[in-house]
Design a protein around this motif. Structure first.
Motif, mmCIF file in Angstrom:
data_model
loop_
_atom_site.group_PDB
_atom_site.id
_atom_site.type_symbol
_atom_site.label_atom_id
_atom_site.label_comp_id
_atom_site.label_asym_id
_atom_site.label_seq_id
_atom_site.Cartn_x
_atom_site.Cartn_y
_atom_site.Cartn_z
ATOM 1 N N ASP A 6 -41.608 -58.420 -0.275
ATOM 2 C CA ASP A 6 -41.568 -57.053 -0.779
ATOM 3 C C ASP A 6 -41.185 -56.147 0.373
ATOM 4 O O ASP A 6 -41.056 -56.604 1.508
ATOM 5 C CB ASP A 6 -42.894 -56.632 -1.440
ATOM 6 N N MET A 7 -40.937 -54.906 0.059
ATOM 7 C CA MET A 7 -40.528 -53.947 1.079
ATOM 8 C C MET A 7 -41.588 -52.871 1.212
ATOM 9 O O MET A 7 -42.152 -52.422 0.218
ATOM 10 C CB MET A 7 -39.190 -53.313 0.700
ATOM 11 N N ARG A 8 -41.841 -52.465 2.443
ATOM 12 C CA ARG A 8 -42.733 -51.350 2.712
ATOM 13 C C ARG A 8 -41.864 -50.177 3.147
ATOM 14 O O ARG A 8 -41.142 -50.237 4.137
ATOM 15 C CB ARG A 8 -43.730 -51.716 3.807
ATOM 16 N N LEU A 9 -41.915 -49.123 2.345
ATOM 17 C CA LEU A 9 -41.207 -47.884 2.633
ATOM 18 C C LEU A 9 -42.252 -46.808 2.911
ATOM 19 O O LEU A 9 -43.346 -46.845 2.356
ATOM 20 C CB LEU A 9 -40.356 -47.454 1.446
ATOM 21 N N TYR A 10 -41.890 -45.835 3.722
ATOM 22 C CA TYR A 10 -42.810 -44.752 4.050
ATOM 23 C C TYR A 10 -42.242 -43.414 3.584
ATOM 24 O O TYR A 10 -41.043 -43.164 3.715
ATOM 25 C CB TYR A 10 -43.066 -44.686 5.555
ATOM 26 N N ALA A 11 -43.138 -42.582 3.056
ATOM 27 C CA ALA A 11 -42.774 -41.234 2.636
ATOM 28 C C ALA A 11 -43.884 -40.293 3.083
ATOM 29 O O ALA A 11 -45.068 -40.610 2.977
ATOM 30 C CB ALA A 11 -42.587 -41.157 1.128
ATOM 31 N N LEU A 12 -43.492 -39.142 3.561
ATOM 32 C CA LEU A 12 -44.426 -38.119 4.020
ATOM 33 C C LEU A 12 -44.287 -36.902 3.126
ATOM 34 O O LEU A 12 -43.183 -36.417 2.900
ATOM 35 C CB LEU A 12 -44.104 -37.734 5.468
ATOM 36 N N THR A 13 -45.410 -36.433 2.589
ATOM 37 C CA THR A 13 -45.383 -35.190 1.815
ATOM 38 C C THR A 13 -46.093 -34.120 2.617
ATOM 39 O O THR A 13 -47.169 -34.348 3.170
ATOM 40 C CB THR A 13 -46.072 -35.328 0.441
ATOM 41 N N THR A 14 -45.463 -32.963 2.679
ATOM 42 C CA THR A 14 -46.071 -31.818 3.368
ATOM 43 C C THR A 14 -46.446 -30.725 2.383
ATOM 44 O O THR A 14 -47.099 -29.761 2.768
ATOM 45 C CB THR A 14 -45.112 -31.259 4.442
ATOM 46 N N SER A 15 -46.032 -30.883 1.128
ATOM 47 C CA SER A 15 -46.355 -29.909 0.094
ATOM 48 C C SER A 15 -46.139 -30.548 -1.275
ATOM 49 O O SER A 15 -45.231 -31.362 -1.441
ATOM 50 C CB SER A 15 -45.453 -28.674 0.232
ATOM 51 N N PHE A 16 -46.982 -30.151 -2.235
ATOM 52 C CA PHE A 16 -46.779 -30.571 -3.618
ATOM 53 C C PHE A 16 -46.272 -29.417 -4.480
ATOM 54 O O PHE A 16 -45.815 -29.626 -5.583
ATOM 55 C CB PHE A 16 -48.065 -31.161 -4.210
ATOM 56 N N GLN A 17 -46.388 -28.175 -3.986
ATOM 57 C CA GLN A 17 -45.900 -26.990 -4.712
ATOM 58 C C GLN A 17 -45.179 -26.081 -3.727
ATOM 59 O O GLN A 17 -45.843 -25.295 -3.068
ATOM 60 C CB GLN A 17 -47.071 -26.245 -5.364
ATOM 61 N N PRO A 18 -43.914 -26.189 -3.517
ATOM 62 C CA PRO A 18 -42.972 -27.134 -4.133
ATOM 63 C C PRO A 18 -43.128 -28.524 -3.507
ATOM 64 O O PRO A 18 -43.640 -28.658 -2.395
ATOM 65 C CB PRO A 18 -41.606 -26.543 -3.796
ATOM 66 N N LEU A 19 -42.656 -29.507 -4.203
ATOM 67 C CA LEU A 19 -42.744 -30.881 -3.710
ATOM 68 C C LEU A 19 -41.769 -31.064 -2.548
ATOM 69 O O LEU A 19 -40.567 -30.841 -2.685
ATOM 70 C CB LEU A 19 -42.425 -31.865 -4.836
ATOM 71 N N ASP A 121 -45.001 -50.080 -1.584
ATOM 72 C CA ASP A 121 -44.646 -51.494 -1.643
ATOM 73 C C ASP A 121 -43.800 -51.709 -2.888
ATOM 74 O O ASP A 121 -44.244 -51.460 -4.007
ATOM 75 C CB ASP A 121 -45.901 -52.366 -1.693
ATOM 76 N N ILE A 122 -42.569 -52.151 -2.652
ATOM 77 C CA ILE A 122 -41.587 -52.300 -3.727
ATOM 78 C C ILE A 122 -40.934 -53.676 -3.603
ATOM 79 O O ILE A 122 -40.672 -54.146 -2.495
ATOM 80 C CB ILE A 122 -40.516 -51.188 -3.641
ATOM 81 N N MET A 123 -40.691 -54.291 -4.736
ATOM 82 C CA MET A 123 -39.896 -55.516 -4.744
ATOM 83 C C MET A 123 -38.772 -55.334 -5.762
ATOM 84 O O MET A 123 -38.810 -54.385 -6.544
ATOM 85 C CB MET A 123 -40.749 -56.748 -5.052
ATOM 86 N N TYR A 124 -37.795 -56.199 -5.718
ATOM 87 C CA TYR A 124 -36.718 -56.112 -6.708
ATOM 88 C C TYR A 124 -36.490 -57.479 -7.320
ATOM 89 O O TYR A 124 -36.809 -58.506 -6.745
ATOM 90 C CB TYR A 124 -35.437 -55.525 -6.115
ATOM 91 N N ASP A 125 -35.946 -57.456 -8.545
ATOM 92 C CA ASP A 125 -35.731 -58.705 -9.273
ATOM 93 C C ASP A 125 -34.302 -59.213 -9.051
ATOM 94 O O ASP A 125 -33.528 -58.636 -8.281
ATOM 95 C CB ASP A 125 -36.078 -58.547 -10.753
ATOM 96 N N ASP A 126 -33.952 -60.279 -9.764
ATOM 97 C CA ASP A 126 -32.637 -60.895 -9.587
ATOM 98 C C ASP A 126 -31.494 -60.039 -10.118
ATOM 99 O O ASP A 126 -30.329 -60.322 -9.871
ATOM 100 C CB ASP A 126 -32.597 -62.294 -10.207
ATOM 101 N N GLN A 127 -31.820 -58.958 -10.837
ATOM 102 C CA GLN A 127 -30.811 -58.006 -11.311
ATOM 103 C C GLN A 127 -30.744 -56.773 -10.398
ATOM 104 O O GLN A 127 -30.130 -55.773 -10.757
ATOM 105 C CB GLN A 127 -31.138 -57.573 -12.745
ATOM 106 N N LEU A 128 -31.421 -56.845 -9.261
ATOM 107 C CA LEU A 128 -31.510 -55.755 -8.284
ATOM 108 C C LEU A 128 -32.194 -54.514 -8.862
ATOM 109 O O LEU A 128 -31.892 -53.389 -8.483
ATOM 110 C CB LEU A 128 -30.140 -55.391 -7.712
ATOM 111 N N LYS A 129 -33.136 -54.737 -9.753
ATOM 112 C CA LYS A 129 -33.940 -53.640 -10.279
ATOM 113 C C LYS A 129 -35.216 -53.560 -9.449
ATOM 114 O O LYS A 129 -35.953 -54.546 -9.351
ATOM 115 C CB LYS A 129 -34.292 -53.866 -11.746
ATOM 116 N N PRO A 130 -35.494 -52.389 -8.847
ATOM 117 C CA PRO A 130 -36.716 -52.270 -8.042
ATOM 118 C C PRO A 130 -37.951 -52.078 -8.917
ATOM 119 O O PRO A 130 -37.885 -51.451 -9.977
ATOM 120 C CB PRO A 130 -36.445 -51.031 -7.197
#
Length: 181
Positions: A6-19, A121-130
């Motif tokens: 699987d893949m580990r990606l990182y995202a940082l949020t500094t605000s939810f309003q606005p996102l 944590d994301i994985m993808y299938d044999d059709q490249l669908k995450p």
């Protein structure tokens, strides 16, 4: 070859309003230490990629930590399925991050003095669908290889630059360190 990952990606949020979401360009793929098979669904070394589990396997690779840099994975995928299909997959993974944060946007407390780093944590299938496996708030930043330490150290340094305690940024930056707005 033939190992689940699987893949580990990182995202940082500094605000939810606005996102406001910053995507970290680096990340990694976590591989199982045993070739994939449906023959024994109870074998955690085949089906789970978490380092804490994989370290117990006789075939665990301490040198790589069972990880592969996301850039190397992307280059490998380009060589196998082409740039267009690879770019589409990575765009769809970013869309998963955006949609997941939009889904909780209205219920999140919005404080201009708060931020959150998420590990996806994301994985993808044999059709490249995450497929989204899980979202980790305040993900573990334990490093098990020098490359892993370097990635996480740089990422945390970039997080500090984004939250800008020293007020060095203008607020109009679209890219800070390894993060893209």
């Amino acid at each position: 070859g033939g190992k689940k990952f699987d893949m580990r990606l990182y995202a940082l949020t500094t605000s939810f309003q606005p996102l406001v979401i910053y995507f970290y360009r680096s990340g990694f793929a976590r591989f199982s230490s045993t070739r994939y098979s449906n023959a024994d669904v109870t074998n955690t070394f085949v089906h789970l990629t978490n380092v804490a589990i994989q370290k117990g396997s006789d075939t665990y690779n301490e040198q790589t930590g069972g990880k592969w840099d996301l850039r190397n994975l992307k280059l490998h995928m380009i060589s196998r399925v082409g740039k267009k299909a690879t770019d589409k997959l990575f765009m769809e993974m970013q869309n998963i991050v955006v949609r997941s944060l939009q889904s909780v946007q209205k219920i999140m407390i919005n404080d201009k003095h708060c931020f959150e780093l998420y590990g996806y944590d994301i994985m993808y299938d044999d059709q490249l669908k995450p497929w989204l496996i899980e979202v980790n708030a305040s993900p573990s930043l334990t490093a098990n290889t020098p490359e892993d330490y370097d990635l996480k150290f740089k990422m945390l340094n970039d997080v500090m630059d984004i939250i800008d305690l020293e007020q060095r940024t203008t607020g109009r930056e679209r890219r800070i360190g390894g993060f893209d707005l």
